[in-house]
Structures are given as structure tokens and as C-alpha cells.
Scaffold this motif. Sequence first.
Motif, PDB file in Angstrom:
ATOM      1  N   GLN A  95      -2.095   9.697   0.027  1.00 12.54           N
ATOM      2  CA  GLN A  95      -1.759  10.035   1.411  1.00 12.54           C
ATOM      3  C   GLN A  95      -0.546  10.954   1.473  1.00 12.54           C
ATOM      4  OE1 GLN A  95      -1.302   6.122   3.098  1.00 12.54           O
ATOM      5  NE2 GLN A  95      -3.469   5.982   3.653  1.00 12.54           N
ATOM      6  N   GLN A  96       0.449  10.690   0.642  1.00  7.14           N
ATOM      7  CA  GLN A  96       1.645  11.529   0.623  1.00  7.14           C
ATOM      8  C   GLN A  96       1.299  12.929   0.126  1.00  7.14           C
ATOM      9  OE1 GLN A  96       5.033   9.892  -1.375  1.00  7.14           O
ATOM     10  NE2 GLN A  96       6.213  11.759  -1.191  1.00  7.14           N
ATOM     11  N   GLU A  97       0.474  13.021  -0.905  1.00  4.20           N
ATOM     12  CA  GLU A  97       0.069  14.331  -1.423  1.00  4.20           C
ATOM     13  C   GLU A  97      -0.689  15.124  -0.370  1.00  4.20           C
ATOM     14  OE1 GLU A  97      -2.079  13.619  -5.054  1.00  4.20           O
ATOM     15  OE2 GLU A  97      -0.270  13.013  -6.127  1.00  4.20           O
ATOM     16  N   LYS A  98      -1.569  14.454   0.365  1.00  2.00           N
ATOM     17  CA  LYS A  98      -2.305  15.138   1.430  1.00  2.00           C
ATOM     18  C   LYS A  98      -1.346  15.648   2.500  1.00  2.00           C
ATOM     19  CE  LYS A  98      -6.622  12.583   0.883  1.00  2.00           C
ATOM     20  NZ  LYS A  98      -7.482  11.532   1.439  1.00  2.00           N
ATOM     21  N   LEU A  99      -0.396  14.808   2.881  1.00  2.00           N
ATOM     22  CA  LEU A  99       0.571  15.225   3.891  1.00  2.00           C
ATOM     23  C   LEU A  99       1.401  16.405   3.392  1.00  2.00           C
ATOM     24  CD1 LEU A  99       1.794  14.792   6.665  1.00  2.00           C
ATOM     25  CD2 LEU A  99       3.341  13.105   5.652  1.00  2.00           C
ATOM     26  N   THR A 150      -2.838  -4.791 -11.006  1.00  3.50           N
ATOM     27  CA  THR A 150      -3.867  -3.891 -10.493  1.00  3.50           C
ATOM     28  C   THR A 150      -3.756  -3.655  -8.993  1.00  3.50           C
ATOM     29  OG1 THR A 150      -5.328  -4.730 -12.221  1.00  3.50           O
ATOM     30  CG2 THR A 150      -6.349  -3.478 -10.436  1.00  3.50           C
ATOM     31  N   GLU A 151      -3.542  -4.691  -8.253  1.00  6.12           N
ATOM     32  CA  GLU A 151      -3.481  -4.573  -6.800  1.00  6.12           C
ATOM     33  C   GLU A 151      -2.342  -3.654  -6.359  1.00  6.12           C
ATOM     34  OE1 GLU A 151      -2.897  -7.919  -3.646  1.00  6.12           O
ATOM     35  OE2 GLU A 151      -4.733  -8.315  -4.799  1.00  6.12           O
ATOM     36  N   ILE A 152      -1.162  -3.855  -6.926  1.00  5.18           N
ATOM     37  CA  ILE A 152      -0.012  -3.028  -6.578  1.00  5.18           C
ATOM     38  C   ILE A 152      -0.256  -1.585  -7.006  1.00  5.18           C
ATOM     39  CG2 ILE A 152       2.442  -2.635  -7.011  1.00  5.18           C
ATOM     40  CD1 ILE A 152       2.746  -5.680  -7.244  1.00  5.18           C
ATOM     41  N   ALA A 153      -0.838  -1.383  -8.174  1.00  6.98           N
ATOM     42  CA  ALA A 153      -1.127  -0.041  -8.664  1.00  6.98           C
ATOM     43  C   ALA A 153      -2.101   0.684  -7.732  1.00  6.98           C
ATOM     44  CB  ALA A 153      -1.691  -0.104 -10.075  1.00  6.98           C
ATOM     45  N   GLU A 154      -3.107  -0.027  -7.221  1.00  2.43           N
ATOM     46  CA  GLU A 154      -4.062   0.591  -6.300  1.00  2.43           C
ATOM     47  C   GLU A 154      -3.390   0.973  -4.985  1.00  2.43           C
ATOM     48  OE1 GLU A 154      -7.296  -2.183  -5.939  1.00  2.43           O
ATOM     49  OE2 GLU A 154      -8.022  -1.777  -7.968  1.00  2.43           O
ATOM     50  N   GLU A 155      -2.516   0.123  -4.491  1.00  2.00           N
ATOM     51  CA  GLU A 155      -1.792   0.436  -3.257  1.00  2.00           C
ATOM     52  C   GLU A 155      -0.895   1.645  -3.446  1.00  2.00           C
ATOM     53  OE1 GLU A 155       0.183  -2.846  -1.333  1.00  2.00           O
ATOM     54  OE2 GLU A 155      -1.491  -4.191  -1.768  1.00  2.00           O
ATOM     55  N   LEU A 156      -0.233   1.719  -4.586  1.00  2.00           N
ATOM     56  CA  LEU A 156       0.614   2.876  -4.871  1.00  2.00           C
ATOM     57  C   LEU A 156      -0.212   4.153  -4.964  1.00  2.00           C
ATOM     58  CD1 LEU A 156       3.158   1.469  -7.482  1.00  2.00           C
ATOM     59  CD2 LEU A 156       3.631   2.227  -5.149  1.00  2.00           C
ATOM     60  N   GLU A 157      -1.381   4.062  -5.567  1.00  2.00           N
ATOM     61  CA  GLU A 157      -2.260   5.226  -5.690  1.00  2.00           C
ATOM     62  C   GLU A 157      -2.712   5.709  -4.314  1.00  2.00           C
ATOM     63  OE1 GLU A 157      -4.025   8.338  -7.450  1.00  2.00           O
ATOM     64  OE2 GLU A 157      -2.820   6.843  -8.496  1.00  2.00           O
TER      65      GLU A 157
END
Length: 181
Positions: free
Chosen positions: A122-126, A110-117
Motif C-alpha cells: 500500500q505504501q509503495e502504491k501511494l 507469518t501473520e505479522i510478515a503478511e501484514e507488513l507486506e
Amino acid sequence: MIPKDESKLWIAFQEGDPQAYTEIYHRYIRDMYRYGSSLVTTSESFVLDCIQDVFTELWSKRERLSIPVNVKYYLLKALKTRIIHLLERKEKAYRPLADIDLELFELNETEIAEELETARDQQEKLEIFIRQLPNRQQEALKLRFVENLNYEQIGGMLQVNTQSAKNLVFRAIEKLRRMVL
């Protein structure tokens, strides 16, 4: 100045050494594909065909070519010229790159998945902000930060002087900063 090993490789290629030709191809195919894909989104095969055309022409004209100062820059410029030539002949439709689809694997933790999300958001916004920039500024950013070209080379690719290339990149960064803040 061209690095000595690249200079020797280029000379061997010019003298008809197929291994040198293959080595040049393998060194720069990924950079050329990435750059070509950023210019057009028609299809993967269109970009690969253009790259093959560049290398076919290089081989046929190898004896008449001079030694380029920067082989990567030379090949990217040749690829852009080939793509523009084909698009002007209307062999393929031109559409600027909207975004690059990155496939991310689902992770169980879960933790890694949240960080990836969060990173993906952020990448999508950029990417959304970058798409709002004029096409010339988008291309200047890609050449500077994806292809790692210097401003003189960017100017050559965009057919502007070095200062104009710097201005394009600077203005793009400034616009992105204002959008983000």
C-alpha cells in the motif's frame, strides 16, 4: 507567536550562548535533514553540509537576526535557500526525490510478515501515485503532512500566497483520491 521557551532560547543564542545554539541544532536537525533529503537525492553528505552551512551562517550573523515567529519554519526556509543556491551554482546535480527506501526487518511470524507486506504494498502504491504528481504538489504535500507546516508557511516556502498553497495541497489530495479509486 513564538513559544516563550523558544523565544528565550533564541535570545540566548543571539547573545552568544553556545548551549542555546546547540539546543536549537538538536531540536531541528532531524526535521531539516528529512526536508532537505526530500528536496535532493544527491547524497546524505550534501544535505548535511547544507545544514551545517545554515547553522554556521546563523552563528556568524546571530546578533543581526530578528526573533522568528516559527523557528522550525525559519530553519527549513534557510535550508531550502541554501540548497537552491548551491544547486544553481551547479556544485551538485539536482534530482527530485523518487522515493524513500525503508528497510523492514524480516519477521519469523507469518501473520505479522503478511501484514507488513500488505502495508508495504500500500505504501509503495501511494509513493508511486505521489511521484506522478507535479513537483510543486509533491513538495506542498510533504510540507503539510510530513513537516506539519501551516498553509501560510507553505506559501512562504513555495513563494506563493496562502490560498495558492491551500489549492496545491487540495489538488494533490484530489488527484491522489482519483488515482486510488
